[in-house]
Enzyme design. Structure first.
Site, PDB file in Angstrom:
ATOM      1  N   SER A 124     -77.452-148.157 -31.217  1.00  0.00           N
ATOM      2  CA  SER A 124     -78.464-147.346 -30.541  1.00  0.00           C
ATOM      3  C   SER A 124     -79.525-148.245 -29.931  1.00  0.00           C
ATOM      4  CB  SER A 124     -79.105-146.430 -31.581  1.00  0.00           C
ATOM      5  OG  SER A 124     -80.297-145.876 -31.095  1.00  0.00           O
ATOM      6  N   TYR A 148     -83.329-145.058 -40.269  1.00  0.00           N
ATOM      7  CA  TYR A 148     -82.151-144.831 -39.419  1.00  0.00           C
ATOM      8  C   TYR A 148     -81.915-146.046 -38.526  1.00  0.00           C
ATOM      9  CZ  TYR A 148     -79.492-143.337 -35.350  1.00  0.00           C
ATOM     10  OH  TYR A 148     -78.574-143.283 -34.321  1.00  0.00           O
ATOM     11  N   LYS A 152     -78.709-149.079 -38.213  1.00  0.00           N
ATOM     12  CA  LYS A 152     -77.979-149.556 -37.027  1.00  0.00           C
ATOM     13  C   LYS A 152     -78.101-151.081 -36.933  1.00  0.00           C
ATOM     14  CE  LYS A 152     -76.480-145.607 -35.605  1.00  0.00           C
ATOM     15  NZ  LYS A 152     -75.088-145.292 -35.901  1.00  0.00           N
TER      16      LYS A 152
END
Ligand code: NAD
Ligand code: UFG
Length: 337
Positions: A124, A148, A152
Site C-alpha cells: 500500500s 495496519y 505492510k
C-alpha cells in the site's frame, strides 16, 4: 498450472480473478470470508462463465496452504488476504499483526516447501513516510503511522529477506494508491461491512440513501480547494496491474516494489463533483474537522509500473464514479441483498 489467489473473495481479489480468467489463466482461491461473502465468487463464475476451485480456510494454516499448492499445481501466488481497516488496527493492533504477518509467513513457508517461486503481494501507499514529497517514487523513505501500515512495511521486509535468502524466488510488492469503482457489469464491487471508512463507498452509500450526508474531513489543507488530494485508481486497472505483475514475475527472480496509481491527484470535492456529474445525483455533504493522520496530498509516480510491467491506468475519474454507482445502485446492500 494455476495461480493461487488468497483473499480472492474480497474487493480487489474478485476483480483480479475476473481479469485473470479472461486472460486464460487458471485460478484457485483460499478465503475465510472474514471480510467477504462466497456470493462474490459465485458472481465471478457467473460473469466469466468459468468455474474454479475455492477453499474456505485460513492462510495462517500453513499445512492447508501447502496442500492446496500441491493439489492444484500452483505456480504463482497473489496474496490479498489480510485485515485492512486503519482505525481498527489502532484499537486492535495484535489482531492485525497476527493475521497480516502470520498469513505471509505461513504462505512463504508453504511456497518454499511446495517449490512455488512467484509471489505478488498487496502492499500500500501507506508504507511511505508521512513527510515524503509527491509524486511518490518507489525510492522514497518508508515509515508508517498505524499498525495496519506497519504490517505492510514488515511484510515487505519479510518478503525482501526471503528473496535474498532464496534466489529462485520472484516477488513483486505492489503499492496500491486508492482503489475505487467496480466492474462495469455491476455484478461485483466493494462491500464494506458497517460504516465505510473510505471516501468513495461513503459517497455511494450517501447517494443510495443509506447515509444522510458525507462529512468532508477538513477544508484547510494545502491543496487547490483545501480538501485532501489522493490518487484514485479504477479497481479494473488495478486488476490488470496484477495480471501484468504475474507475467513479469515469471520472467525473472528477485524482489521489486512497484506503485500502482494513476499519477493524478483529485480532491474530495473534485470527487464529489465528478460523481454528481457522471451519475446525475446530488451528494449532501458538510465540512467537518480533519481526520487524525490524514495527509494534504498523496499521489504516485507510476512510471516504474509502465517501465517494468508495461502497465498504465487507462480508466478516468468519470469511469470510476459511474462504475462505483452502477454497482451500488444495483446492490444497495452489497452482497447481502
Ligand atoms: P478485502 O477485505 O475486501 O479482501 C481481503 C480478503 O481476505 C477478504 O475476502 C477476507 O475475508 C480475506 N482474509 C483476510 N484474512 C484472511 C486469512 N487469514 N485467511 C484467508 N482469508 C483471509 O480487502 P481488499 O480491499 O480487497 O484488499 C486486498 C488487499 O489489498 C489487502 O491486503 C489490503 O490490505 C490491500 N490494500 C487495499 C487497499 C484498499 O484501499 N482497498 C489499499 C492498499 C492495499
Ligand atoms: N474523506 C472524507 N470523508 C470521508 C472519508 C474520507 O473527507 O468520509 C477524505 C479523507 O480525509 C481523504 C480522502 O477522503 O482526504 C480519501 O480518504 P480514504 O479514507 O478514502 O483514503 P486514504 O487515502 O485516507 O486511505 C487509503 C486506504 C488506506 C491506505 C491509504 C494509503 O484506505 O488503507 O489509502 O495511502 F493506507
Amino acid at each position: 498450472m494455476s495461480i493461487l489467489v488468497t483473499g480472492g473473495a474480497g474487493y480487489i481479489g474478485s476483480h483480479t480473478i475476473v481479469c485473470l480468467l479472461e486472460k486464460g489463466e487458471d485460478v484457485v482461491v483460499i478465503d475465510n470470508y472474514d471480510n467477504s461473502s462466497p456470493e462474490a465468487l459465485r458472481r465471478v463464475m457467473q460473469l466469466t462463465g468459468k468455474e474454479f476451485k475455492v477453499y474456505e480456510g485460513d492462510v495462517c494454516d500453513r499445512d492447508l496452504v501447502e496442500r492446496i499448492m500441491r493439489e492444484n499445481n500452483v505456480e504463482s501466488v497473489i496474496h490479498f488476504a489480510g485485515h485492512k481497516a486503519v482505525g481498527e488496527s489502532v484499537e486492535k493492533p495484535l489482531k492485525y499483526y497476527k493475521n497480516n504477518l502470520i498469513s505471509t509467513l505461513s504462505l512463504l513457508d508453504a511456497m518454499l516447501a511446495a517449490g512455488v517461486n512467484r509471489l505478488i503481494f498487496s502492499s500500500s501507499a501507506t508504507v511511505y513516510y508521512k513527510e515524503d514529497t509527491v509524486p511518490l517514487t518507489e525510492d522514497e523513505r518508508l515509515g508508517c503511522i498505524n499498525p495496519y501500515g506497519w504490517t505492510k512495511f514488515m511484510n515487505e521486509q519479510i518478503i525482501r529477506d526471503a528473496c535474498q535468502a532464496n534466489p529462485s524466488l520472484s516477488c513483486v510488492l505492489l503499492r496500491y494508491f486508492n482503489p475505487v469503482g467496480a466492474h462495469p457489469s455491476g455484478m461485483i464491487g466493494e462491500d464494506p461491512s458497517g460504516i465505510p471508512n473510505n471516501l468513495m463507498p461513503y459517497i455511494c452509500q450517501t447517494a443510495v440513501g443509506l447515509r444522510d450526508h458525507l462529512t468532508v474531513f477538513g477544508n484547510d489543507y494545502k491543496t487547490h480547494d483545501g480538501t485532501g488530494v489522493r490518487d484514485y485508481l479504477h479497481v479494473c486497472d488495478l486488476a490488470e496491474g496484477h495480471a501484468k505483475a504475474v507475467s513479469f514475475a515469471r520472467g525473472r527472480t528477485g524482489c521489486e516494489a512497484i506503485n500502482l496509481g494513476t499519477g493524478t491527484g483529485y480532491s474530495v470535492l473534485d470527487i464529489v463533483k465528478a460523481f454528481e456529474k457522471a451519475n446525475g445525483v446530488k451528494i449532501n455533504y458538510v465540512i467537518g474537522p480533519r481526520r487524525p493522520g490524514d495527509l494534504d496530498e498523496n499521489y504516485s509516480d507510476p512510471s516504474k509500473a509502465e517501465r517494468l510491467l508495461g502497465w498504465k491506468a487507462t480508466r478516468t475519474i468519470e469511469d470510476m464514479c459511474r462504475d462505483g454507482w452502477n454497482w451500488q445502485s444495483k446492490n444497495p446492500r452489497g452482497y447481502r441483498a
